[in-house]
Enzyme design. Structure first.
Site, PDB file in Angstrom:
ATOM      1  N   CYS A 100       0.916  -1.203  -0.031  1.00  0.00           N
ATOM      2  CA  CYS A 100       0.029   0.034   0.118  1.00  0.00           C
ATOM      3  C   CYS A 100       0.736   1.264   0.093  1.00  0.00           C
ATOM      4  O   CYS A 100       1.328   1.520  -1.120  1.00  0.00           O
ATOM      5  CB  CYS A 100      -1.089  -0.268   1.407  1.00  0.00           C
ATOM      6  SG  CYS A 100      -2.207   1.058   0.990  1.00  0.00           S
ATOM      7  N   HIS A 192      -3.834  -5.255   0.623  1.00  0.00           N
ATOM      8  CA  HIS A 192      -3.215  -5.684   1.889  1.00  0.00           C
ATOM      9  C   HIS A 192      -3.337  -7.181   1.809  1.00  0.00           C
ATOM     10  O   HIS A 192      -4.042  -7.822   2.592  1.00  0.00           O
ATOM     11  CB  HIS A 192      -4.139  -4.982   2.970  1.00  0.00           C
ATOM     12  CG  HIS A 192      -3.699  -3.518   3.298  1.00  0.00           C
ATOM     13  ND1 HIS A 192      -2.666  -3.343   4.085  1.00  0.00           N
ATOM     14  CD2 HIS A 192      -4.312  -2.555   2.550  1.00  0.00           C
ATOM     15  CE1 HIS A 192      -2.654  -1.679   3.893  1.00  0.00           C
ATOM     16  NE2 HIS A 192      -3.720  -1.400   3.177  1.00  0.00           N
ATOM     17  N   GLU A 194      -2.076  -8.907   4.253  1.00  0.00           N
ATOM     18  CA  GLU A 194      -1.934  -8.981   5.856  1.00  0.00           C
ATOM     19  C   GLU A 194      -3.243  -8.842   6.295  1.00  0.00           C
ATOM     20  O   GLU A 194      -3.268  -9.359   7.631  1.00  0.00           O
ATOM     21  CB  GLU A 194      -0.890  -8.387   6.433  1.00  0.00           C
ATOM     22  CG  GLU A 194      -1.162  -6.811   6.590  1.00  0.00           C
ATOM     23  CD  GLU A 194      -1.157  -5.997   5.511  1.00  0.00           C
ATOM     24  OE1 GLU A 194      -1.605  -4.754   5.788  1.00  0.00           O
ATOM     25  OE2 GLU A 194      -1.181  -6.241   4.459  1.00  0.00           O
TER      26      GLU A 194
END
Length: 250
Positions: A100, A192, A194
């Site tokens: 990001c 993202h 994660e």
């Protein structure tokens, strides 16, 4: 004895109360996604001005730059310092995974242009299309290169102009650069890998409460996650393969 692999995480975001309570902080969120047993992971809160000493950079096998609510094109002292460190790591050919904000910082350092997203912000689960011709079979993507990947996204800025030497690896309806790589040591993702659904749900509720988004935008974000999830396992594998220089077996 095999040397212990060491990685550094540059946290460009503070821990939310939710992430602290549920996971013990973003350090644990990232390490549980990208880490493996027996590795050593250090976190540096770059958003608070915490950086490793330049003399220590060489002891790390790879680096991860997190997302942030800050704009990657701003010139705050910590952002300029981060750019300086990334430039140094790039010269050292150290592996960096940019996520990001991190994806945009790497583009900026390499001479690309970042700015406000032309088609507006995104906050949802979405599909990105893989540029299969740009990915060598047997690279860190593995031998089965997917047509698309579902990923959780939260951003209002984007890479507007890619650095000259960059290859686009994925795009979407709204954004031309969802993933890119430079040489063998820089890999960048706008989404993202994660995040899980719970983390994004809590962010949606929080930014709605703070008045940053409207109710219909929040509802659409949650609706996108209702009946399916991100391809987290696949994203995790790709990122780990990249960071650790793994070539998947046939």
């Amino acid at each position: 004895m095999v040397d212990q692999k060491r990685f550094a995480l540059f946290l460009a975001t503070p821990d939310s109360e939710f992430v602290k309570k549920e996971y013990g902080g973003y350090h644990n969120v990232f390490v549980s996604t990208f880490g493996d047993e027996g590795e050593h992971w250090d976190s540096f809160r770059v958003v608070e001005g915490e950086f490793p000493d330049e003399k220590d950079l060489d002891k790390y096998d790879g680096f991860v730059i997190s997302g942030s609510s800050h704009d990657s094109f701003e010139n705050d002292p910590w952002i300029l310092k981060l750019c300086e460190i990334v430039k140094k790591l790039d010269e050292m050919k150290k592996k960096i995974l940019g996520i990001c904000f991190g994806h945009q910082i790497i583009a900026r350092v390499r001479g690309g242009t970042v700015g406000r997203a032309r088609k507006g912000p995104e906050l949802k689960l979405t599909d990105i299309t893989i540029v299969k011709d740009a990915i060598k079979p047997g690279s860190f993507f593995g031998n089965e290169i997917p047509d698309s990947i579902a990923i959780l996204k939260l951003h209002q800025d984007e890479v507007l102009v890619l650095p000259e030497s960059a290859k686009v690896l994925a795009y979407s309806e709204k954004y031309e650069v969802e993933m890119f790589s430079i040489e063998d040591h820089l890999f960048c993702i706008q989404g993202h890998p994660e995040y899980n659904k719970e983390i994004l749900h809590e962010i949606v509720d929080r930014v709605l409460r703070l008045g940053f988004i409207k109710q219909d935008f929040a509802d659409a974000a949650k609706a996108s996650m209702e009946n399916r999830g991100a391809d987290r396992k696949l994203l995790e594998t790709i990122c780990k393969n990249f960071l650790k220089g793994r070539v998947p077996a046939n």
